[in-house]
Design an enzyme around this catalytic site. Structure first.
Site, PDB file in Angstrom:
ATOM      1  N   GLY A 149       0.774  -1.150  -0.012  1.00 40.88           N
ATOM      2  CA  GLY A 149       0.059  -0.067  -0.114  1.00 40.88           C
ATOM      3  C   GLY A 149       0.745   1.169   0.038  1.00 40.88           C
ATOM      4  CG  ASN A 197      -0.421   2.997  -4.356  1.00 40.72           C
ATOM      5  OD1 ASN A 197      -0.830   2.871  -3.572  1.00 40.72           O
ATOM      6  ND2 ASN A 197      -0.746   2.209  -5.623  1.00 40.72           N
ATOM      7  N   GLY A 230      -1.688   7.612   0.899  1.00 39.56           N
ATOM      8  CA  GLY A 230      -1.805   7.876   2.240  1.00 39.56           C
ATOM      9  C   GLY A 230      -0.739   7.585   3.131  1.00 39.56           C
ATOM     10  CB  ILE A 231       0.188   6.276   6.371  1.00 37.55           C
ATOM     11  CG1 ILE A 231      -0.804   6.965   7.238  1.00 37.55           C
ATOM     12  CG2 ILE A 231       1.196   5.850   7.309  1.00 37.55           C
ATOM     13  CD1 ILE A 231      -1.792   5.964   7.999  1.00 37.55           C
ATOM     14  N   GLY A 232       1.374   4.987   3.756  1.00 32.19           N
ATOM     15  CA  GLY A 232       2.373   4.377   2.947  1.00 32.19           C
ATOM     16  C   GLY A 232       3.195   5.096   1.924  1.00 32.19           C
ATOM     17  CB  SER A 252      -5.859   0.737  13.693  1.00 32.68           C
ATOM     18  OG  SER A 252      -7.043   1.868  14.022  1.00 32.68           O
ATOM     19  CE1 TYR A 281      -9.205  -0.586   9.239  1.00 30.50           C
ATOM     20  CE2 TYR A 281      -9.945   0.631  11.347  1.00 30.50           C
ATOM     21  CZ  TYR A 281      -9.035   0.273  10.270  1.00 30.50           C
ATOM     22  OH  TYR A 281      -7.852   1.207  10.376  1.00 30.50           O
TER      23      TYR A 281
END
Length: 322
Positions: free
Chosen positions: A6, A8, A10-12, A136, A175
């Site tokens: 991931g 590409n 947000g946080i990544g 999280s 989630y």
């Protein structure tokens, strides 16, 4: 080389930016190849050709995870760090992965479980090595995040429905449960690496958990309806930027991504495993939830994940996959 799932968005994405700026070689593994290629081109122009590469990875497909790991082997890529960052939160009715699992469980936990096991021999061969699992704070009832407390009956039902039973599906609960699974997995992986003698004083393999905080604009909402997705991706990030100075648990993609990169590179964590670095302590060492340290439940999840993923003894360096 550091593999970031991931990486590409947000946080990544911000983690990859920070790593590239430090001169590290990074492999982005994500579904959106166009976004990955665009980011790689930008960062290679800034930091030198070959700094960032990309490959396609769909964590919601066990076959795709195996194909990805096979391509890593074929190319003989020198990966010594795995950042299990990719994640999603489903919105609306239940969604299933291609293998029939509840989608947030499949992507947030099961795909990473299989990928890590398939990559572990490669990591061990290139030790010192690291695995960082992005969790999280919603997994911890003590933090009062406004999300439901974790609740499940058994791991088969959790994997298929995300909840105690199929009649009670709740996307938020699914989630939360998947993020508790992240920490059970991380801590159990650290224990198994130690028990199997895979890591040595000279060639350590560290496994730790990271918690980015509440981060609007992180890409987590890609399964949301258009209006909610627009609010999460466009409106709320500005609010988070204003509040992050005063509320430790609220952050921005840039701030959390940079913090993740620091945890990935921190020399003090080279031989440290089983730790947790959350946003509410400004990413200093802290305890996760009481349930996350339940070794019996973690072992049960591991066994169930072996069965769900079809992990074979020859696919993992552990003497017995289960």
């Amino acid at each position: 080389m550091i593999l970031v799932t991931g990486g590409n968005s947000g946080i990544g994405l911000e983690c990859v930016r920070a790593l590239a700026a430090r001169g590290k070689k990074v492999l982005i593994a994500a579904r959106n190849r166009d976004a990955s290629m665009a980011l790689a081109a930008e960062l290679n122009a800034a930091h030198g050709e070959g700094t960032v590469t990309e490959m396609g990875l769909d964590l919601g497909s066990l076959a795709n995870v195996r194909a990805f790991a096979g391509e890593i082997e074929r190319r003989d890529l020198a990966i010594d760090t795995l950042v299990c960052n990719a994640g999603l939160q489903v919105s609306g009715g239940p969604k299933k992965s291609t293998d029939g699992f509840e989608l947030s469980f499949a992507v947030n936990h099961l795909g990473h479980f299989l990928l890590t096991n398939l990559m572990l021999s490669r990591l061990a061969a290139r030790a010192p090595a690291r695995v960082v699992v992005v969790a999280s704070g919603v997994h911890d009832p003590a933090l009062r995040t406004g999300m439901p407390n974790p609740s499940w009956s058994d791991f088969e039902t959790l994997a298929r429905t995300g909840a105690p039973d199929s009649s009670r599906y709740n996307d938020r609960l699914a989630y939360v449960n998947s993020k508790l699974c992240n920490l059970w997995f991380a801590y159990e992986l650290a224990r198994r690496i130690e028990a199997a003698g895979l890591a040595t004083v000279d060639k350590p393999i560290s496994v730790n958990g990271f918690e980015p905080g509440l981060v609007p604009g992180s890409g987590l909402a890609r399964e949301y309806p258009p209006v909610l997705r627009a609010i999460w991706e466009k409106a709320l990030p500005a609010v988070a930027g204003a509040l992050t100075r005063f509320v430790p648990g609220i952050s921005t993609t840039r701030k959390s991504g940079a913090a993740l990169a620091r945890v990935v590179l921190n020399p003090e964590l080279k031989t440290v495993s089983g730790n947790y670095y959350p946003s509410h302590t400004r990413w200093r060492l802290a305890r996760s939830s009481a349930d996350s340290y339940d070794t019996e439940l973690a072992a049960q999840l591991w066994q169930a994940s072996v069965e769900f993923s079809g992990l074979q003894p020859q696919e993992t360096p552990f003497e017995h996959a289960a």
